[in-house]
Design a protein around this motif. Sequence first.
Motif, mmCIF file in Angstrom:
data_model
loop_
_atom_site.group_PDB
_atom_site.id
_atom_site.type_symbol
_atom_site.label_atom_id
_atom_site.label_comp_id
_atom_site.label_asym_id
_atom_site.label_seq_id
_atom_site.Cartn_x
_atom_site.Cartn_y
_atom_site.Cartn_z
ATOM 1 N N TYR A 38 -5.102 16.383 -3.899
ATOM 2 C CA TYR A 38 -5.353 15.078 -4.492
ATOM 3 C C TYR A 38 -4.799 14.018 -3.546
ATOM 4 O O TYR A 38 -3.695 14.165 -3.039
ATOM 5 C CB TYR A 38 -4.630 14.943 -5.823
ATOM 6 C CG TYR A 38 -5.050 15.916 -6.891
ATOM 7 C CD1 TYR A 38 -5.891 15.513 -7.917
ATOM 8 C CD2 TYR A 38 -4.589 17.234 -6.890
ATOM 9 C CE1 TYR A 38 -6.262 16.396 -8.920
ATOM 10 C CE2 TYR A 38 -4.953 18.124 -7.883
ATOM 11 C CZ TYR A 38 -5.790 17.697 -8.900
ATOM 12 O OH TYR A 38 -6.152 18.570 -9.880
ATOM 13 N N VAL A 39 -5.567 12.943 -3.347
ATOM 14 C CA VAL A 39 -5.098 11.861 -2.485
ATOM 15 C C VAL A 39 -5.533 10.522 -3.080
ATOM 16 O O VAL A 39 -6.634 10.396 -3.621
ATOM 17 C CB VAL A 39 -5.607 12.028 -1.023
ATOM 18 C CG1 VAL A 39 -7.120 11.962 -0.950
ATOM 19 C CG2 VAL A 39 -4.983 11.004 -0.100
ATOM 20 N N LYS A 40 -4.619 9.541 -3.008
ATOM 21 C CA LYS A 40 -4.914 8.196 -3.487
ATOM 22 C C LYS A 40 -4.268 7.210 -2.539
ATOM 23 O O LYS A 40 -3.088 7.316 -2.224
ATOM 24 C CB LYS A 40 -4.383 8.002 -4.906
ATOM 25 C CG LYS A 40 -4.580 6.596 -5.448
ATOM 26 C CD LYS A 40 -4.262 6.470 -6.919
ATOM 27 C CE LYS A 40 -2.823 6.690 -7.213
ATOM 28 N NZ LYS A 40 -2.471 6.350 -8.622
ATOM 29 N N PHE A 41 -5.023 6.234 -2.074
ATOM 30 C CA PHE A 41 -4.526 5.178 -1.194
ATOM 31 C C PHE A 41 -4.524 3.877 -1.998
ATOM 32 O O PHE A 41 -5.503 3.151 -2.031
ATOM 33 C CB PHE A 41 -5.430 5.052 0.043
ATOM 34 C CG PHE A 41 -4.774 4.422 1.220
ATOM 35 C CD1 PHE A 41 -4.365 3.106 1.199
ATOM 36 C CD2 PHE A 41 -4.570 5.139 2.381
ATOM 37 C CE1 PHE A 41 -3.771 2.520 2.290
ATOM 38 C CE2 PHE A 41 -3.977 4.566 3.487
ATOM 39 C CZ PHE A 41 -3.573 3.246 3.447
ATOM 40 N N PHE A 42 -3.392 3.621 -2.672
ATOM 41 C CA PHE A 42 -3.251 2.433 -3.511
ATOM 42 C C PHE A 42 -2.977 1.213 -2.647
ATOM 43 O O PHE A 42 -2.246 1.327 -1.680
ATOM 44 C CB PHE A 42 -2.095 2.651 -4.501
ATOM 45 C CG PHE A 42 -1.861 1.491 -5.412
ATOM 46 C CD1 PHE A 42 -2.620 1.333 -6.552
ATOM 47 C CD2 PHE A 42 -0.905 0.537 -5.111
ATOM 48 C CE1 PHE A 42 -2.424 0.251 -7.384
ATOM 49 C CE2 PHE A 42 -0.701 -0.551 -5.930
ATOM 50 C CZ PHE A 42 -1.461 -0.692 -7.076
ATOM 51 N N PRO A 43 -3.539 0.057 -2.865
ATOM 52 C CA PRO A 43 -4.313 -0.440 -3.989
ATOM 53 C C PRO A 43 -5.826 -0.325 -3.807
ATOM 54 O O PRO A 43 -6.576 -0.899 -4.580
ATOM 55 C CB PRO A 43 -3.901 -1.904 -4.064
ATOM 56 C CG PRO A 43 -3.729 -2.297 -2.640
ATOM 57 C CD PRO A 43 -3.154 -1.048 -1.975
ATOM 58 N N PHE A 44 -6.259 0.408 -2.815
ATOM 59 C CA PHE A 44 -7.689 0.519 -2.548
ATOM 60 C C PHE A 44 -8.354 1.591 -3.397
ATOM 61 O O PHE A 44 -9.560 1.550 -3.604
ATOM 62 C CB PHE A 44 -7.920 0.754 -1.056
ATOM 63 C CG PHE A 44 -7.219 -0.281 -0.218
ATOM 64 C CD1 PHE A 44 -7.691 -1.579 -0.158
ATOM 65 C CD2 PHE A 44 -6.055 0.022 0.464
ATOM 66 C CE1 PHE A 44 -7.029 -2.548 0.578
ATOM 67 C CE2 PHE A 44 -5.383 -0.940 1.214
ATOM 68 C CZ PHE A 44 -5.875 -2.224 1.270
ATOM 69 N N ALA B 231 0.827 -1.207 0.000
ATOM 70 C CA ALA B 231 0.000 0.000 0.000
ATOM 71 C C ALA B 231 0.863 1.260 0.000
ATOM 72 O O ALA B 231 1.932 1.300 0.602
ATOM 73 C CB ALA B 231 -0.917 0.002 1.220
ATOM 74 N N LYS B 232 0.367 2.268 -0.706
ATOM 75 C CA LYS B 232 1.042 3.564 -0.770
ATOM 76 C C LYS B 232 -0.010 4.660 -0.670
ATOM 77 O O LYS B 232 -1.083 4.549 -1.260
ATOM 78 C CB LYS B 232 1.799 3.740 -2.087
ATOM 79 C CG LYS B 232 2.950 2.806 -2.279
ATOM 80 C CD LYS B 232 3.596 3.058 -3.629
ATOM 81 C CE LYS B 232 4.694 2.059 -3.903
ATOM 82 N NZ LYS B 232 5.251 2.246 -5.249
ATOM 83 N N LEU B 233 0.331 5.694 0.065
ATOM 84 C CA LEU B 233 -0.527 6.874 0.165
ATOM 85 C C LEU B 233 0.124 7.992 -0.639
ATOM 86 O O LEU B 233 1.225 8.432 -0.318
ATOM 87 C CB LEU B 233 -0.701 7.300 1.626
ATOM 88 C CG LEU B 233 -1.508 8.576 1.874
ATOM 89 C CD1 LEU B 233 -2.927 8.448 1.354
ATOM 90 C CD2 LEU B 233 -1.514 8.908 3.361
ATOM 91 N N PHE B 234 -0.532 8.390 -1.713
ATOM 92 C CA PHE B 234 -0.043 9.470 -2.574
ATOM 93 C C PHE B 234 -0.812 10.744 -2.247
ATOM 94 O O PHE B 234 -2.043 10.729 -2.210
ATOM 95 C CB PHE B 234 -0.289 9.144 -4.050
ATOM 96 C CG PHE B 234 0.433 7.936 -4.550
ATOM 97 C CD1 PHE B 234 1.691 8.052 -5.118
ATOM 98 C CD2 PHE B 234 -0.153 6.682 -4.481
ATOM 99 C CE1 PHE B 234 2.354 6.939 -5.604
ATOM 100 C CE2 PHE B 234 0.502 5.558 -4.966
ATOM 101 C CZ PHE B 234 1.764 5.689 -5.527
ATOM 102 N N THR B 235 -0.091 11.820 -2.048
ATOM 103 C CA THR B 235 -0.711 13.128 -1.815
ATOM 104 C C THR B 235 -0.008 14.140 -2.697
ATOM 105 O O THR B 235 1.215 14.182 -2.719
ATOM 106 C CB THR B 235 -0.538 13.581 -0.344
ATOM 107 O OG1 THR B 235 -1.028 12.553 0.517
ATOM 108 C CG2 THR B 235 -1.285 14.865 -0.078
#
Length: 171
Positions: free
Chosen positions: A84-90, A72-76
Amino acid sequence: MMKKEPVEFYEVQRFRQWWTWILLLGINALFLWGCIQQLLLGKEWGTNPMNDAGLIIVAAAMLLLSVAILGAKLFTYINEEGVYVKFFPFHFRYKFYDWSNLHKVYVRDYKPIKEFGGWGIRFSINAGRAFTMSGNKGLQLVLMNGKKVLIGTMQAEFLAEILVKLGKTKD
């Protein structure tokens, strides 16, 4: 062709808690041992063993969940348009919060266990939604409709500077 706004803040976080790695490794090792015992050695595993297919399905599901959590990675990222925010792989796409839809924006300390019950993608009736990986500092967004979103960061001081530079700290 329109010129894109430069990204002012960009951060990628991963789970860094050593105990998460040990816990998941232990669970997977336990299920691997169970599969070896039951499938290869022919000894039923446990006092109330599940059938072979059930054991394989549960072991595979635990392995996939572990890979998802450990990968998992939290991109901000933040620019003139918004947050913008993305919590991969969710999440496969970024969630976007436009500056015009934000009532307040500020960096704050938070209590992950007390406020949200831990790290990850969380929801609390009082504190709202949270996207966190580790630590206790985050970007608090208060939307115009009163909903709250907290995005964890390991670069709190730099993020606060960026908000000031963009003129986006609102009281």
